[in-house]
Motif scaffolding. Structure first.
Motif, short mmCIF file in Angstrom:
data_model
loop_
_atom_site.label_atom_id
_atom_site.label_comp_id
_atom_site.label_asym_id
_atom_site.label_seq_id
_atom_site.Cartn_x
_atom_site.Cartn_y
_atom_site.Cartn_z
N GLN A 211 0.94 -1.06 -0.12
CA GLN A 211 -0.16 -0.01 0.08
C GLN A 211 0.88 1.28 -0.07
N GLN A 212 1.87 1.35 0.75
CA GLN A 212 2.72 2.31 0.91
C GLN A 212 3.30 2.52 -0.64
N VAL A 213 3.85 1.68 -1.15
CA VAL A 213 4.54 1.61 -2.60
C VAL A 213 3.26 2.37 -3.44
N ALA A 214 2.17 1.65 -3.44
CA ALA A 214 1.05 2.07 -4.50
C ALA A 214 0.85 3.75 -4.38
N GLU A 215 0.90 4.09 -2.85
CA GLU A 215 0.68 5.43 -2.74
C GLU A 215 1.73 6.37 -3.25
N ILE A 216 3.06 6.21 -3.37
CA ILE A 216 4.01 6.81 -3.95
C ILE A 216 3.86 6.94 -5.29
N HIS B 86 1.05 6.57 -6.90
CA HIS B 86 -0.03 7.30 -7.43
C HIS B 86 0.23 8.66 -7.15
N ARG B 87 0.82 9.05 -6.35
CA ARG B 87 1.42 10.32 -5.96
C ARG B 87 2.05 11.05 -7.07
N GLY B 88 3.11 10.34 -7.68
CA GLY B 88 3.98 10.70 -8.53
C GLY B 88 3.16 10.56 -10.15
N ARG B 89 2.53 9.56 -10.19
CA ARG B 89 1.82 9.50 -11.53
C ARG B 89 0.41 9.30 -11.35
N PRO B 90 -0.66 10.05 -10.83
CA PRO B 90 -1.94 9.82 -10.76
C PRO B 90 -2.83 9.54 -12.04
N ASP B 91 -2.06 9.92 -13.08
CA ASP B 91 -2.79 9.39 -14.52
C ASP B 91 -2.50 8.08 -14.91
N ILE B 92 -1.59 7.39 -14.07
CA ILE B 92 -1.23 5.93 -14.41
C ILE B 92 -1.92 5.12 -13.13
N ALA C 187 10.47 7.44 -13.03
CA ALA C 187 11.18 8.86 -13.00
C ALA C 187 10.40 9.80 -12.00
N CYS C 188 9.21 9.58 -11.61
CA CYS C 188 8.59 10.22 -10.58
C CYS C 188 9.10 10.08 -9.01
N ASN C 189 10.14 8.91 -9.06
CA ASN C 189 10.38 8.57 -7.63
C ASN C 189 12.04 8.71 -7.76
N PRO C 190 12.47 10.03 -7.44
CA PRO C 190 13.81 10.41 -7.51
C PRO C 190 14.75 9.87 -6.37
N SER C 191 14.15 9.48 -5.21
CA SER C 191 14.79 9.14 -4.32
C SER C 191 15.16 7.66 -4.21
N ALA C 192 13.97 6.79 -4.94
CA ALA C 192 14.47 5.65 -5.47
C ALA C 192 15.61 5.46 -6.40
N ARG C 193 15.69 6.33 -7.38
CA ARG C 193 16.84 6.32 -8.32
C ARG C 193 17.85 6.59 -7.60
N ALA C 194 18.02 7.66 -6.71
CA ALA C 194 19.26 7.77 -6.24
C ALA C 194 19.80 6.98 -5.36
N PHE C 195 18.70 5.87 -4.62
CA PHE C 195 19.29 4.90 -3.94
C PHE C 195 19.82 3.96 -4.78
N TYR C 196 19.25 3.52 -5.85
CA TYR C 196 19.92 2.52 -6.88
C TYR C 196 21.03 2.99 -7.48
N ASP C 197 21.22 4.09 -7.93
CA ASP C 197 22.48 4.61 -8.39
C ASP C 197 23.69 4.59 -7.35
N LYS C 198 23.44 5.01 -6.06
CA LYS C 198 24.32 4.82 -4.96
C LYS C 198 24.76 3.11 -4.58
N ASN C 199 23.90 2.41 -5.18
CA ASN C 199 24.26 1.11 -4.92
C ASN C 199 24.48 0.29 -6.08
N GLY C 200 25.04 0.93 -6.99
CA GLY C 200 25.77 0.64 -8.08
C GLY C 200 25.07 0.04 -9.36
#
Length: 156
Positions: A19-24, A26-32, A131-144
């Motif tokens: 549910q937490q992931v779904a909300e993230i 939805h907030r980032g792409r409510p059109d999808i 792309a609407c989740n820049p903190s996740a992208r930064a996490f994955y970048d940081k982890n190689g």
């Protein structure tokens, strides 16, 4: 904290995080993404947990409360006319309880997925990040992780 394969007793904790992931999303792409929806229900989750090609790892505390999860899918390519033979894990979803973020649980889950992948003969991990989740992208970048391909869209 312990990281182990998930079982049906982890369902409530996993569903809460879904549910937490779904909300993230939805907030980032409510059109999808629909508000209040989630990717899997209890029945889907039970099927996934029983599927050896779709391992789910969970991080749990001393009371077995789910702190995070990694949904994985094992892929194998053999004798494809274009692609090299390959075995890899696709991380379908990774989430850490929002109140527990920043405590290296996500990193521990990624490390556990890497160890599991190596143990079963995989040569890489793949995943998608919105792309609407820049903190996740930064996490994955940081982890190689590095880009493999890019999905583009054009709104009409």
């Amino acid at each position: 904290m312990t990281i182990r394969k998930a079982n049906i007793n982890d369902a409530e904790g996993i569903l809460k995080l879904l549910q937490q992931v779904a909300e993230i999303h939805h907030r980032g792409r409510p059109d999808i993404f629909r508000q209040g929806a989630q990717k899997y229900n209890r029945e889907n989750l039970a099927d996934i947990l029983a599927d050896s090609q779709r391992p789910v790892l969970v991080a749990v505390d001393a009371e077995n409360s789910v702190l995070g999860y990694a949904f994985c899918v094992i892929h194998e390519v053999q004798e494809h006319p274009l692609l090299m033979d390959d075995k890899y894990i696709y991380i379908d979803d990774l989430c850490v309880e929002e109140e527990m973020r920043g405590q290296h649980i996500g990193k521990a889950l990624l490390d556990a997925v890497r160890d599991y992948a190596r143990a079963i003969g995989c040569r890489r991990l793949t995943l998608n990040v919105w792309a609407c989740n820049p903190s996740a992208r930064a996490f994955y970048d940081k982890n190689g992780f590095t880009p493999l391909e890019t999905t583009l869209e054009q709104h009409l």
